[in-house]
Design a protein around this motif. Sequence first.
Motif, short mmCIF file in Angstrom:
data_model
loop_
_atom_site.label_atom_id
_atom_site.label_comp_id
_atom_site.label_asym_id
_atom_site.label_seq_id
_atom_site.Cartn_x
_atom_site.Cartn_y
_atom_site.Cartn_z
N GLY A 56 -8.40 23.19 -5.36
CA GLY A 56 -7.68 23.72 -6.52
C GLY A 56 -8.33 23.33 -7.83
O GLY A 56 -8.49 24.16 -8.73
N GLU A 57 -8.72 22.07 -7.93
CA GLU A 57 -9.35 21.62 -9.17
C GLU A 57 -10.71 22.28 -9.38
O GLU A 57 -11.06 22.63 -10.51
CB GLU A 57 -9.44 20.09 -9.17
N ALA A 58 -11.47 22.45 -8.31
CA ALA A 58 -12.78 23.11 -8.43
C ALA A 58 -12.61 24.56 -8.86
O ALA A 58 -13.34 25.05 -9.73
CB ALA A 58 -13.54 23.03 -7.11
N ILE A 59 -11.63 25.23 -8.29
CA ILE A 59 -11.36 26.63 -8.64
C ILE A 59 -10.95 26.74 -10.11
O ILE A 59 -11.30 27.70 -10.79
CB ILE A 59 -10.25 27.22 -7.73
N HIS A 60 -10.25 25.73 -10.60
CA HIS A 60 -9.77 25.76 -11.99
C HIS A 60 -10.70 25.07 -12.97
O HIS A 60 -10.30 24.69 -14.06
CB HIS A 60 -8.35 25.20 -12.06
N GLY A 61 -11.96 24.88 -12.57
CA GLY A 61 -12.96 24.46 -13.54
C GLY A 61 -13.45 23.03 -13.47
O GLY A 61 -14.29 22.65 -14.29
N ASN A 62 -12.96 22.21 -12.54
CA ASN A 62 -13.47 20.84 -12.44
C ASN A 62 -14.88 20.91 -11.88
O ASN A 62 -15.09 21.19 -10.70
CB ASN A 62 -12.56 19.99 -11.56
N PHE B 157 -18.78 20.86 -3.61
CA PHE B 157 -18.72 21.93 -2.62
C PHE B 157 -20.02 22.74 -2.61
O PHE B 157 -20.50 23.16 -1.56
CB PHE B 157 -17.51 22.84 -2.86
N LYS B 158 -20.59 22.92 -3.80
CA LYS B 158 -21.86 23.64 -3.90
C LYS B 158 -22.97 22.89 -3.18
O LYS B 158 -23.77 23.49 -2.46
CB LYS B 158 -22.23 23.85 -5.38
N LEU B 159 -23.02 21.56 -3.34
CA LEU B 159 -24.00 20.73 -2.65
C LEU B 159 -23.89 20.90 -1.13
O LEU B 159 -24.90 20.93 -0.43
CB LEU B 159 -23.80 19.25 -3.02
N LEU B 160 -22.67 21.04 -0.66
CA LEU B 160 -22.44 21.22 0.77
C LEU B 160 -22.67 22.66 1.22
O LEU B 160 -22.68 22.93 2.42
CB LEU B 160 -21.01 20.80 1.13
N GLY B 161 -22.82 23.57 0.28
CA GLY B 161 -23.00 24.97 0.64
C GLY B 161 -21.70 25.62 1.10
O GLY B 161 -21.72 26.59 1.85
N VAL B 162 -20.58 25.08 0.66
CA VAL B 162 -19.27 25.58 1.07
C VAL B 162 -18.72 26.48 -0.03
O VAL B 162 -18.50 26.02 -1.15
CB VAL B 162 -18.30 24.42 1.37
N GLU B 163 -18.51 27.72 0.31
CA GLU B 163 -17.94 28.68 -0.63
C GLU B 163 -16.43 28.52 -0.66
O GLU B 163 -15.78 28.44 0.38
CB GLU B 163 -18.28 30.12 -0.19
N LEU B 164 -15.86 28.47 -1.85
CA LEU B 164 -14.42 28.32 -2.00
C LEU B 164 -13.72 29.67 -2.11
O LEU B 164 -12.53 29.77 -1.85
CB LEU B 164 -14.10 27.47 -3.23
N GLN B 165 -14.49 30.69 -2.51
CA GLN B 165 -13.91 32.02 -2.66
C GLN B 165 -14.67 33.01 -1.79
O GLN B 165 -15.86 32.85 -1.53
CB GLN B 165 -13.98 32.45 -4.13
N VAL C 17 -9.42 32.86 -3.02
CA VAL C 17 -9.67 31.54 -2.47
C VAL C 17 -9.59 31.62 -0.94
O VAL C 17 -8.66 32.19 -0.39
CB VAL C 17 -8.64 30.51 -3.01
N ARG C 18 -10.60 31.07 -0.31
CA ARG C 18 -10.64 31.05 1.16
C ARG C 18 -9.57 30.09 1.68
O ARG C 18 -9.09 29.22 0.96
CB ARG C 18 -12.01 30.60 1.65
N SER C 19 -9.25 30.23 2.94
CA SER C 19 -8.21 29.37 3.53
C SER C 19 -8.68 27.92 3.60
O SER C 19 -9.87 27.65 3.76
CB SER C 19 -7.85 29.87 4.94
#
Length: 185
Positions: free
Chosen positions: A71-77, A84-92, A98-100
């Motif tokens: 939630g915080e990453a989606i809202h700009g943190n 998440f980017k370092l891990l290569g994990v897409e949040l959307q 937003v993905r599950s």
Amino acid sequence: KLATGVLVGIGGAIAGAVTNFIESGDEIATTAAQMGIGTTALQELRFWAQQNDIEMNSLTRAVGNLNTRIGEAIHGNQTYADAFKLLGVELQDAQGNVRSTEDILKDTIRSLREMEDPSLQAGAAAQVFGSRIARELLPALQDGSLSLDEAAERAHELGFVMDEEAVEAAGELDNAINELKTIGI
């Protein structure tokens, strides 16, 4: 007398099994909803955690922390977005939704397991799960530990996973029994 005793014993065993089924199914449904994941995924995660010596409350806190950071990453943190980017994990997804939590969690764990540098792995795990929880999860992220996919497959093979219909039925039956208790039957 012997036959009556046997029948009473069998009846008691059946009643106990039904009660366990009802309580287990209802607890699975409640916990899955609280964690924001599906009931099948919860049962698979539980099996994975048990096989990797992770306490259930640690798993619950890990998913809670992950949800917060999503939630915080989606809202700009930027700190969490970068983790998440370092891990290569897409949040959307491609449509910007937003993905599950379930999918993000599975991708995060897979990505952490694939990291070869232990210090980077520990740092990334701390960013997405929190430092204390990350320390508890790290052994399950090492080579040689049971992966999520292996655990899910094994849990299904062993019959440890109730299907969605069974979980829902158990929850409905639990509600009906509680209603009867409330009115004094």
